[in-house]
Write an enzyme that holds these catalytic residues in place. Structure first.
Site, short mmCIF file in Angstrom:
data_model
loop_
_atom_site.label_atom_id
_atom_site.label_comp_id
_atom_site.label_asym_id
_atom_site.label_seq_id
_atom_site.Cartn_x
_atom_site.Cartn_y
_atom_site.Cartn_z
N LYS A 182 -18.14 8.97 1.41
CA LYS A 182 -17.71 7.59 1.78
C LYS A 182 -18.49 7.40 3.46
O LYS A 182 -18.60 8.13 4.22
CB LYS A 182 -16.28 7.28 1.94
CG LYS A 182 -15.63 7.79 3.26
CD LYS A 182 -14.27 7.33 3.34
CE LYS A 182 -13.71 6.75 4.78
NZ LYS A 182 -14.49 6.98 5.98
N ASP A 183 -18.71 6.12 3.60
CA ASP A 183 -19.29 5.57 4.84
C ASP A 183 -18.28 5.83 5.91
O ASP A 183 -17.12 5.62 5.53
CB ASP A 183 -19.75 4.16 4.50
CG ASP A 183 -21.30 3.98 4.40
OD1 ASP A 183 -21.75 4.73 4.09
OD2 ASP A 183 -21.53 2.63 4.00
N ASP A 184 -18.84 5.82 7.07
CA ASP A 184 -17.80 5.52 8.06
C ASP A 184 -17.33 4.23 8.18
O ASP A 184 -18.38 3.37 7.94
CB ASP A 184 -18.64 6.11 9.48
CG ASP A 184 -17.58 6.48 10.72
OD1 ASP A 184 -16.51 6.21 10.49
OD2 ASP A 184 -18.10 6.97 11.55
N GLU A 185 -16.17 3.94 8.41
CA GLU A 185 -15.83 2.59 8.41
C GLU A 185 -16.05 1.61 9.18
O GLU A 185 -16.14 0.51 9.37
CB GLU A 185 -14.16 2.60 8.13
CG GLU A 185 -13.48 2.80 9.56
CD GLU A 185 -13.37 3.95 10.18
OE1 GLU A 185 -13.87 4.90 9.64
OE2 GLU A 185 -12.67 4.35 11.27
N LYS A 235 7.91 -16.65 9.37
CA LYS A 235 8.57 -16.96 10.43
C LYS A 235 9.37 -15.75 10.88
O LYS A 235 9.60 -15.44 12.05
CB LYS A 235 9.29 -18.23 10.13
CG LYS A 235 9.78 -18.59 11.37
CD LYS A 235 10.04 -20.21 11.13
CE LYS A 235 10.86 -20.58 10.01
NZ LYS A 235 11.15 -22.02 9.57
N GLY A 247 -8.20 14.86 9.93
CA GLY A 247 -8.03 16.29 10.49
C GLY A 247 -7.55 17.21 9.36
O GLY A 247 -7.10 18.19 9.73
N HIS A 266 -9.76 1.49 3.04
CA HIS A 266 -9.54 1.98 4.17
C HIS A 266 -8.41 1.33 5.01
O HIS A 266 -8.26 0.30 4.99
CB HIS A 266 -11.05 2.06 5.04
CG HIS A 266 -10.85 2.97 6.48
ND1 HIS A 266 -10.26 2.70 7.48
CD2 HIS A 266 -11.54 4.21 6.38
CE1 HIS A 266 -10.10 3.74 8.49
NE2 HIS A 266 -11.23 4.65 7.49
#
Lengths: 407, 407
Positions: free
Chosen positions: B169-172, B94, B333, B260
């Site tokens: 790793k896979d792209d998310e 809350k 980057g 991720h």
């Protein structure tokens, strides 16, 4: 090509917003475009995001920090599976972390929406259960229930029920505990509801708080329903929209679900970051199947600007979506004097929801509930509350004396 | 009395912060206190929250909006069940909606922590699998994979694997899809990994993106593991921490899980609202059992202030928690010229993670990976990158020419 859309507000004093929008549309779909050979572009075209609109707001003499753009981007449905986690990661996953950007609106394609049955009951279904079609509903909230045993809980429930409310909800911070596990709460409270109904003649929904490990929620819900539960309360944002979606679309969970907004303040209040209240508590709650949606009202103690409240309501009842409408429940700091305001802003399809405004009534809980019943009756007949109070309604009068009237 | 704590920053130009803190401590636990009769207080004492600290920051001549307080409140464990949704609703449900308030730190009691086995592998376990104990790890990210078929995916995987990376790793934003469902991705990619290992001699983890309906995630994970998966990627915030906790504590899901940060930007960047990055991507990810945690670095394109990055790292590896340490993965980057900075700030226990910095290398993906391998070797030996590049490492030289060196 079927696509969902997302509208963002981006703040930046210098950025080329069109370029920024293009980079989102490409970056969040095919990744790169200008470098692709022509043949590849042809096969990728159907996956490519598209900038639909860029409105730059740059008033003359704008102070630093005031320049922004509203940007709408379309995302091909073919890129993501038909669930809310995939949609959110697609439209706001990585870019949520890339500068001042807020997700302000979603647009669902017909194809996407078809994956969501939406609220099982909605406004009309809840009214049918209660047999109340012509007035706002009244909800009362358990208060200070941590540490209470089943008898104490029953006692508090009974006082609220006798006051003539339509719905009673658990405190959202009441979790599974040894004193009052959900099936026990349901059992004692619904017995109290029956007893009260003999006096009031009113049906009553009790929204029991559904908690515990994610994988046990369905069985908890069914256990509660087995014990007679006729509604559930759920802290959606602490579990994820997909969990609500799975609960609401389970045929055996055949009771209305009230979505609590706990944690929502972590997302919506900043102008520069996060997700707007109308997406968070409006569009996504309804899509995921919430029959009732609680949110901070613009009137009471925990407040939200009125425009945002109205935007939530619009999304909950909008006819643009093919699914049932969700019942808006503006909450927090509500007292009887505010009822005319609530009805003016929300119309009849609203739940007047009070905790302290019922339990804190100078004449006690039952009188607190009756003061609301009276305020609703007065407002429905366009009789000024003060006049109605004087006209033989001492509970309303005491409430107005304590908390004031229309502001 | 066993208690968890929460530390908030509250902004307000005039508030009595001590009073505000007291109202949170009471309001989020027993609800009311001063009104309770003495006997009731005695039975409620064990449920009552307590203000542990209030530090008001009120510099002389503070401009409007600059006055704040850091407030720490203790919440008795007895009030909530031992899961992250209950904790979050208790400490920030809350009150997240009540004015300018940000959740900056959590303190877990021993009792609470005992409900969480934490990462199954952690830093040491991942190093054991890979057989690499003495240097930072290198991760490469699939790029522009939407719409690719299994052959195209395999091809991209192979190029990255041949470059000598430790993890891919896979792209998310790659969700379950007909072209490359998770078991097919795992099958073709791990076959490519084997082929590459014959050339590089290096083991490789492939983190496949786990997506779909919440209730199907465990079976999806087991299907992937059945097909040979040796790691998983998971968009934790779109599903909820409890879902990660349930995945990571399932004995059959016996592969490292990479968390991720998609959607994290909806919570942490505002100074006034939300949840700090160190709670969100540090404390809670580790508690929920993430073996690796990705987050925006302070160096690259999507940036986070360095102090916040260091705070995440501190929580991921802190010895205060009895569980295994999670591997920090500063991302976005990253190019080879940044490697010495990453090692200076994170030490050896870090994953250097690059997408564009590998695939965008002027000499291609394989050279891009090798440039990173070279940069890591140079930095480990404290040899300036420019010198190492000139010394027979043309891939590193090309990267430095393209993106620059240490900044």
């Amino acid at each position: 090509m079927s696509r969902c859309t997302a509208t963002y507000r981006l703040y930046d004093d210098k950025a080329d917003f069109r370029k920024k929008a293009e980079s989102i549309a490409v970056g969040m779909t095919v990744g790169s475009w200008t470098e692709l050979p022509q043949a590849k572009r042809e096969s990728m075209q159907k996956h490519l995001g598209e900038v639909l609109q860029v409105d730059v707001h740059e008033p003359e003499g704008a102070a630093p920090g005031e320049r922004y753009a509203d940007v709408t981007i379309a995302y091909p449905d073919i890129n993501f599976s038909r669930d809310i986690p995939a949609l959110l990661v697609t439209v706001f996953g990585k870019i949520s972390m890339d500068g001042k950007i807020k997700l302000n609106r979603l647009g669902f394609s017909d194809h996407f929406v078809q994956g969501f049955p939406g609220p099982k009951f909605g406004i009309a279904g809840i009214r049918d259960i209660l047999g109340v079609h012509d007035r706002p509903l009244l909800m009362s909230i358990f208060k200070s229930v941590i540490g209470l045993n089943a008898d104490e809980l029953r006692e508090q429930f009974l006082r609220q029920a006798l006051a003539g409310v339509d719905l009673i909800k658990d405190d959202e911070i009441l979790f599974e505990n040894e004193l009052t596990p959900i099936e026990k709460r349901v059992e004692v409270c619904l017995k109290a509801a029956e007893a009260a109904q003999k006096e009031t003649g009113k049906k009553l929904l009790y929204a029991a708080n559904l908690t515990g490990p994610t994988s046990s929620l369905k069985s908890q819900a069914k256990k509660a329903i087995g014990a007679g539960a006729n509604a559930l309360l759920f802290n959606v944002l602490s579990y994820g929209y997909d969990v609500l979606h799975e609960l609401s679309s389970d045929p055996e969970i055949n009771v209305p679900i009230a979505a609590h907004p706990a944690l929502a303040g972590a997302f919506y209040p900043s102008p520069h970051y996060g997700i707007s209240a109308s997406v968070l508590l409006g569009q996504l709650m309804r899509l995921a199947g919430a029959d009732l949606v609680l949110f901070p009202s613009p009137y009471g103690s925990v407040t939200m600007p009125k425009a945002e409240n109205m935007a939530i309501r619009d999304e909950l009842i909008s006819r643009e979506l093919p699914m049932k409408a969700s019942m808006p429940v503006p909450s927090a700091g509500i007292h009887p004097g505010l009822v005319p305001l609530i009805l003016r802003d929300f119309g009849t399809d609203v739940v007047v929801n009070a905790g302290g405004g019922i339990h804190g009534h100078p004449m006690g809980t039952e009188a607190g509930g009756r003061a609301f019943v009276q305020a609703i009756a007065a407002a429905q007949q366009s009789i000024p509350l003060a006049q109605y109070a004087e006209d033989g309604h001492p509970e309303l009068k005491a409430a107005l004396d304590a908390w004031g009237g229309e502001r």
